[in-house]
Motif scaffolding. Structure first.
Motif, PDB file in Angstrom:
ATOM      1  N   TYR A 114       0.850  -1.193   0.000  1.00 17.58           N
ATOM      2  CA  TYR A 114       0.000   0.000   0.000  1.00 17.58           C
ATOM      3  C   TYR A 114       0.885   1.242   0.000  1.00 17.58           C
ATOM      4  CZ  TYR A 114      -4.227  -2.630   1.328  1.00 17.58           C
ATOM      5  OH  TYR A 114      -5.299  -3.497   1.364  1.00 17.58           O
ATOM      6  N   ASN A 115       0.487   2.244  -0.758  1.00 18.22           N
ATOM      7  CA  ASN A 115       1.094   3.566  -0.639  1.00 18.22           C
ATOM      8  C   ASN A 115       0.281   4.390   0.344  1.00 18.22           C
ATOM      9  OD1 ASN A 115       3.234   3.169  -2.372  1.00 18.22           O
ATOM     10  ND2 ASN A 115       2.203   4.054  -4.151  1.00 18.22           N
ATOM     11  N   PHE A 116       0.982   5.139   1.173  1.00 13.64           N
ATOM     12  CA  PHE A 116       0.350   6.011   2.160  1.00 13.64           C
ATOM     13  C   PHE A 116       0.703   7.441   1.793  1.00 13.64           C
ATOM     14  CE2 PHE A 116      -0.234   8.454   5.901  1.00 13.64           C
ATOM     15  CZ  PHE A 116      -1.021   7.757   6.801  1.00 13.64           C
ATOM     16  N   PHE A 117      -0.321   8.287   1.581  1.00 13.13           N
ATOM     17  CA  PHE A 117      -0.125   9.684   1.193  1.00 13.13           C
ATOM     18  C   PHE A 117      -0.628  10.585   2.318  1.00 13.13           C
ATOM     19  CE2 PHE A 117      -0.783   7.189  -2.632  1.00 13.13           C
ATOM     20  CZ  PHE A 117       0.282   7.571  -3.434  1.00 13.13           C
ATOM     21  N   TYR A 118       0.220  11.509   2.709  1.00 13.61           N
ATOM     22  CA  TYR A 118      -0.097  12.461   3.773  1.00 13.61           C
ATOM     23  C   TYR A 118      -0.081  13.859   3.170  1.00 13.61           C
ATOM     24  CZ  TYR A 118       0.895  15.408   7.912  1.00 13.61           C
ATOM     25  OH  TYR A 118       0.880  16.383   8.871  1.00 13.61           O
ATOM     26  N   THR A 119      -1.174  14.620   3.388  1.00  9.98           N
ATOM     27  CA  THR A 119      -1.274  15.980   2.858  1.00  9.98           C
ATOM     28  C   THR A 119      -1.473  16.947   4.016  1.00  9.98           C
ATOM     29  OG1 THR A 119      -2.296  15.146   0.823  1.00  9.98           O
ATOM     30  CG2 THR A 119      -2.497  17.502   1.271  1.00  9.98           C
ATOM     31  N   ASP A 120      -0.657  18.008   4.043  1.00 13.77           N
ATOM     32  CA  ASP A 120      -0.788  18.973   5.130  1.00 13.77           C
ATOM     33  C   ASP A 120      -1.748  20.097   4.745  1.00 13.77           C
ATOM     34  OD1 ASP A 120       0.570  20.803   3.531  1.00 13.77           O
ATOM     35  OD2 ASP A 120       2.382  20.838   4.773  1.00 13.77           O
ATOM     36  N   ALA A 121      -1.919  21.048   5.648  1.00 14.18           N
ATOM     37  CA  ALA A 121      -2.904  22.114   5.458  1.00 14.18           C
ATOM     38  C   ALA A 121      -2.582  23.026   4.291  1.00 14.18           C
ATOM     39  CB  ALA A 121      -3.030  22.931   6.745  1.00 14.18           C
ATOM     40  N   GLN A 122      -1.314  23.034   3.835  1.00 19.29           N
ATOM     41  CA  GLN A 122      -0.923  23.861   2.692  1.00 19.29           C
ATOM     42  C   GLN A 122      -0.970  23.081   1.381  1.00 19.29           C
ATOM     43  OE1 GLN A 122       2.918  25.456   3.733  1.00 19.29           O
ATOM     44  NE2 GLN A 122       2.032  27.101   4.962  1.00 19.29           N
ATOM     45  N   GLY A 123      -1.477  21.850   1.422  1.00 16.91           N
ATOM     46  CA  GLY A 123      -1.596  21.050   0.214  1.00 16.91           C
ATOM     47  C   GLY A 123      -0.327  20.308  -0.182  1.00 16.91           C
ATOM     48  N   LYS A 124       0.681  20.319   0.679  1.00 12.47           N
ATOM     49  CA  LYS A 124       1.926  19.608   0.379  1.00 12.47           C
ATOM     50  C   LYS A 124       1.758  18.131   0.727  1.00 12.47           C
ATOM     51  CE  LYS A 124       4.608  23.759   1.452  1.00 12.47           C
ATOM     52  NZ  LYS A 124       5.569  24.385   2.397  1.00 12.47           N
ATOM     53  N   GLU A 125       2.165  17.269  -0.199  1.00 11.80           N
ATOM     54  CA  GLU A 125       1.947  15.831  -0.037  1.00 11.80           C
ATOM     55  C   GLU A 125       3.263  15.069   0.029  1.00 11.80           C
ATOM     56  OE1 GLU A 125      -1.324  13.241  -2.074  1.00 11.80           O
ATOM     57  OE2 GLU A 125       0.477  13.015  -3.306  1.00 11.80           O
ATOM     58  N   VAL A 126       3.344  14.124   0.969  1.00 16.30           N
ATOM     59  CA  VAL A 126       4.481  13.214   1.063  1.00 16.30           C
ATOM     60  C   VAL A 126       3.918  11.805   1.162  1.00 16.30           C
ATOM     61  CG1 VAL A 126       6.134  14.827   2.065  1.00 16.30           C
ATOM     62  CG2 VAL A 126       4.552  13.585   3.555  1.00 16.30           C
ATOM     63  N   SER A 127       4.759  10.808   0.865  1.00 17.28           N
ATOM     64  CA  SER A 127       4.245   9.446   0.835  1.00 17.28           C
ATOM     65  C   SER A 127       5.264   8.441   1.357  1.00 17.28           C
ATOM     66  CB  SER A 127       3.830   9.059  -0.592  1.00 17.28           C
ATOM     67  OG  SER A 127       4.959   9.036  -1.445  1.00 17.28           O
ATOM     68  N   SER A 128       4.748   7.300   1.725  1.00 13.45           N
ATOM     69  CA  SER A 128       5.556   6.157   2.119  1.00 13.45           C
ATOM     70  C   SER A 128       4.757   4.914   1.744  1.00 13.45           C
ATOM     71  CB  SER A 128       5.871   6.201   3.621  1.00 13.45           C
ATOM     72  OG  SER A 128       6.751   5.152   3.979  1.00 13.45           O
ATOM     73  N   SER A 129       5.171   3.761   2.214  1.00 11.49           N
ATOM     74  CA  SER A 129       4.454   2.534   1.877  1.00 11.49           C
ATOM     75  C   SER A 129       4.503   1.555   3.037  1.00 11.49           C
ATOM     76  CB  SER A 129       5.033   1.891   0.620  1.00 11.49           C
ATOM     77  OG  SER A 129       6.383   1.528   0.815  1.00 11.49           O
ATOM     78  N   PHE A 130       3.568   0.606   3.034  1.00 13.25           N
ATOM     79  CA  PHE A 130       3.562  -0.464   4.024  1.00 13.25           C
ATOM     80  C   PHE A 130       3.009  -1.726   3.370  1.00 13.25           C
ATOM     81  CE2 PHE A 130      -0.439   1.872   4.612  1.00 13.25           C
ATOM     82  CZ  PHE A 130      -1.383   0.854   4.566  1.00 13.25           C
ATOM     83  N   LEU A 131       3.249  -2.867   4.009  1.00 13.95           N
ATOM     84  CA  LEU A 131       2.859  -4.168   3.468  1.00 13.95           C
ATOM     85  C   LEU A 131       1.796  -4.790   4.354  1.00 13.95           C
ATOM     86  CD1 LEU A 131       3.401  -6.481   1.390  1.00 13.95           C
ATOM     87  CD2 LEU A 131       5.099  -7.368   3.038  1.00 13.95           C
ATOM     88  N   ILE A 132       0.761  -5.347   3.724  1.00 17.81           N
ATOM     89  CA  ILE A 132      -0.298  -6.050   4.439  1.00 17.81           C
ATOM     90  C   ILE A 132      -0.293  -7.519   4.026  1.00 17.81           C
ATOM     91  CG2 ILE A 132      -2.803  -6.378   4.588  1.00 17.81           C
ATOM     92  CD1 ILE A 132      -1.833  -4.116   6.332  1.00 17.81           C
ATOM     93  N   ASN A 133      -0.206  -8.399   5.017  1.00 18.10           N
ATOM     94  CA  ASN A 133      -0.345  -9.841   4.826  1.00 18.10           C
ATOM     95  C   ASN A 133      -1.212 -10.381   5.951  1.00 18.10           C
ATOM     96  OD1 ASN A 133       1.220 -10.515   2.484  1.00 18.10           O
ATOM     97  ND2 ASN A 133       3.069 -10.138   3.673  1.00 18.10           N
ATOM     98  N   TYR A 134      -2.092 -11.323   5.649  1.00 18.84           N
ATOM     99  CA  TYR A 134      -2.867 -11.968   6.703  1.00 18.84           C
ATOM    100  C   TYR A 134      -3.425 -13.288   6.187  1.00 18.84           C
ATOM    101  CZ  TYR A 134      -7.114 -10.183   4.355  1.00 18.84           C
ATOM    102  OH  TYR A 134      -8.101  -9.901   3.450  1.00 18.84           O
ATOM    103  N   ASP A 135      -3.715 -14.199   7.104  1.00 18.84           N
ATOM    104  CA  ASP A 135      -4.308 -15.490   6.766  1.00 18.84           C
ATOM    105  C   ASP A 135      -5.805 -15.293   6.574  1.00 18.84           C
ATOM    106  OD1 ASP A 135      -5.332 -18.110   6.712  1.00 18.84           O
ATOM    107  OD2 ASP A 135      -3.704 -18.843   7.982  1.00 18.84           O
ATOM    108  N   GLU A 136      -6.307 -15.559   5.384  1.00 19.20           N
ATOM    109  CA  GLU A 136      -7.711 -15.314   5.081  1.00 19.20           C
ATOM    110  C   GLU A 136      -8.657 -16.220   5.869  1.00 19.20           C
ATOM    111  OE1 GLU A 136      -8.266 -15.440   0.870  1.00 19.20           O
ATOM    112  OE2 GLU A 136      -7.069 -13.624   0.507  1.00 19.20           O
ATOM    113  N   LYS A 137      -8.127 -17.267   6.501  1.00 19.16           N
ATOM    114  CA  LYS A 137      -8.972 -18.111   7.347  1.00 19.16           C
ATOM    115  C   LYS A 137      -9.518 -17.333   8.538  1.00 19.16           C
ATOM    116  CE  LYS A 137      -5.792 -21.311   7.703  1.00 19.16           C
ATOM    117  NZ  LYS A 137      -5.068 -22.550   8.106  1.00 19.16           N
ATOM    118  N   LEU A 138      -8.853 -16.243   8.898  1.00 14.85           N
ATOM    119  CA  LEU A 138      -9.345 -15.425  10.002  1.00 14.85           C
ATOM    120  C   LEU A 138     -10.703 -14.797   9.696  1.00 14.85           C
ATOM    121  CD1 LEU A 138      -6.020 -13.640  11.012  1.00 14.85           C
ATOM    122  CD2 LEU A 138      -7.335 -15.220  12.461  1.00 14.85           C
ATOM    123  N   LEU A 139     -10.998 -14.572   8.435  1.00 15.21           N
ATOM    124  CA  LEU A 139     -12.245 -13.928   8.048  1.00 15.21           C
ATOM    125  C   LEU A 139     -13.466 -14.761   8.431  1.00 15.21           C
ATOM    126  CD1 LEU A 139     -11.106 -12.732   4.518  1.00 15.21           C
ATOM    127  CD2 LEU A 139     -11.654 -11.234   6.452  1.00 15.21           C
TER     128      LEU A 139
END
Length: 221
Positions: A114-139
Motif C-alpha cells: 500500500y502507498n500512504f499519502f499524507y497531505t498537510d494544510a498547505q496542500g503539500k503531499e508526502v508518501s511512504s508505503s507499508f505491506l499487508i499480509n494476513y491469513d484469510e482463514k481469520l475472516l
C-alpha cells in the motif's frame, strides 16, 4: 449490555499498539514511516469477525497541520481517503492515522503493498508505503480458533475498559491474573476487558469478545 462504540475502541487499541512497539509550522512535511494493520474484531463468541484496515504514519513536522491521508493498494488500485484524520503523540514522536478503512461489501481487504499519502494544510503531499499480509482463514473464524490460525505465533495483550469505554490499561497479562476477579480488581473502574492477539510476523490484530464484570463477582480476591 450497552453497545460499545467499536470505532473508538479499535482506535484506542491501535494507538496503544503503536506507542507500545514503536517542528516549525512552515516546515516541509516529512513522513518518517507508515504502518498498516488488519484488525479483526470478534464482538461475539459464535460470530465471525468484522475486518477493517488501519493505517498510521509518523510525521516529523507539526502533525496537527494534517489535512488528509490517503492509502492505495497497488495490486488492485483500491483507494481510501480520510479527511481530518486523528493525531496523537508520545515523547518526540507524532502520528496521524485512521482505523476504520473498510472494503466494499463482499470484497476482502486486499493484501500486498500500500502507498500512504499524507497531505498537510498547505496542500503539500508526502508518501511512504507499508505491506499487508494476513491469513484469510481469520475472516471466517471464531474466537477460539484465532490462536491456532496464527500458528500460536502471536503476543497476547489485555485491554481494560471503564463503563464509559475509557481505556484504563493496555499491556501483558499480570502474573497474578489467574482468574477474572483479579483482573477486575487491578483497577476498580474496570467494567470489561478484551484479550488481543497481535501476530508476530504479520500486521494483524485480533480483538476477542468483551468479558464483563459480573455484578455478584468477588473482586477482593
Amino acid at each position: 449490555m450497552k453497545d460499545v462504540p467499536i470505532s473508538r475502541l479499535v482506535f484506542s487499541l491501535l494507538i496503544a499498539v503503536i506507542l507500545l512497539f514503536s517542528g516549525c509550522s512552515d516546515s516541509e512535511p516529512e513522513l518518517v514511516t507508515a504502518k498498516g494493520y488488519v484488525v479483526f474484531d470478534f464482538s461475539e463468541e459464535e460470530k465471525n469477525p468484522s475486518a477493517r484496515l488501519a493505517a498510521f504514519a509518523e510525521i516529523s513536522s507539526e502533525v496537527r497541520r494534517v489535512d488528509s491521508i490517503r492509502i492505495k493498494n497497488l495490486a488492485t488500485d483500491f483507494e481510501w481517503n480520510c479527511l481530518n484524520p486523528a493525531v496523537f503523540s508520545n515523547d518526540k514522536k507524532q502520528w496521524s492515522g485512521y482505523a476504520e478503512f473498510l472494503s466494499p461489501d463482499g470484497i476482502e481487504i486486499p493484501s500486498g503493498i500500500y502507498n500512504f499519502f499524507y497531505t498537510d494544510a498547505q496542500g503539500k503531499e508526502v508518501s511512504s508505503s507499508f505491506l499487508i499480509n494476513y491469513d484469510e482463514k481469520l475472516l471466517n473464524s471464531t474466537p477460539e480458533k484465532v490462536f491456532s490460525i496464527l500458528n500460536e505465533n502471536a503476543t497476547e495483550q489485555y485491554a481494560l475498559y471503564s463503563e464509559k469505554n475509557t481505556l484504563l490499561y493496555f499491556g501483558a497479562k499480570k502474573q497474578n491474573w489467574t482468574e477474572d476477579s483479579r483482573i477486575f480488581n487491578f483497577d476498580k473502574k474496570t467494567n470489561y476487558y478484551r484479550k488481543i492477539y497481535m501476530a508476530t510476523n504479520d500486521p494483524v490484530v485480533c480483538i476477542l469478545p468483551p468479558v464483563y464484570k459480573k455484578l455478584n463477582s468477588d473482586t477482593n480476591k
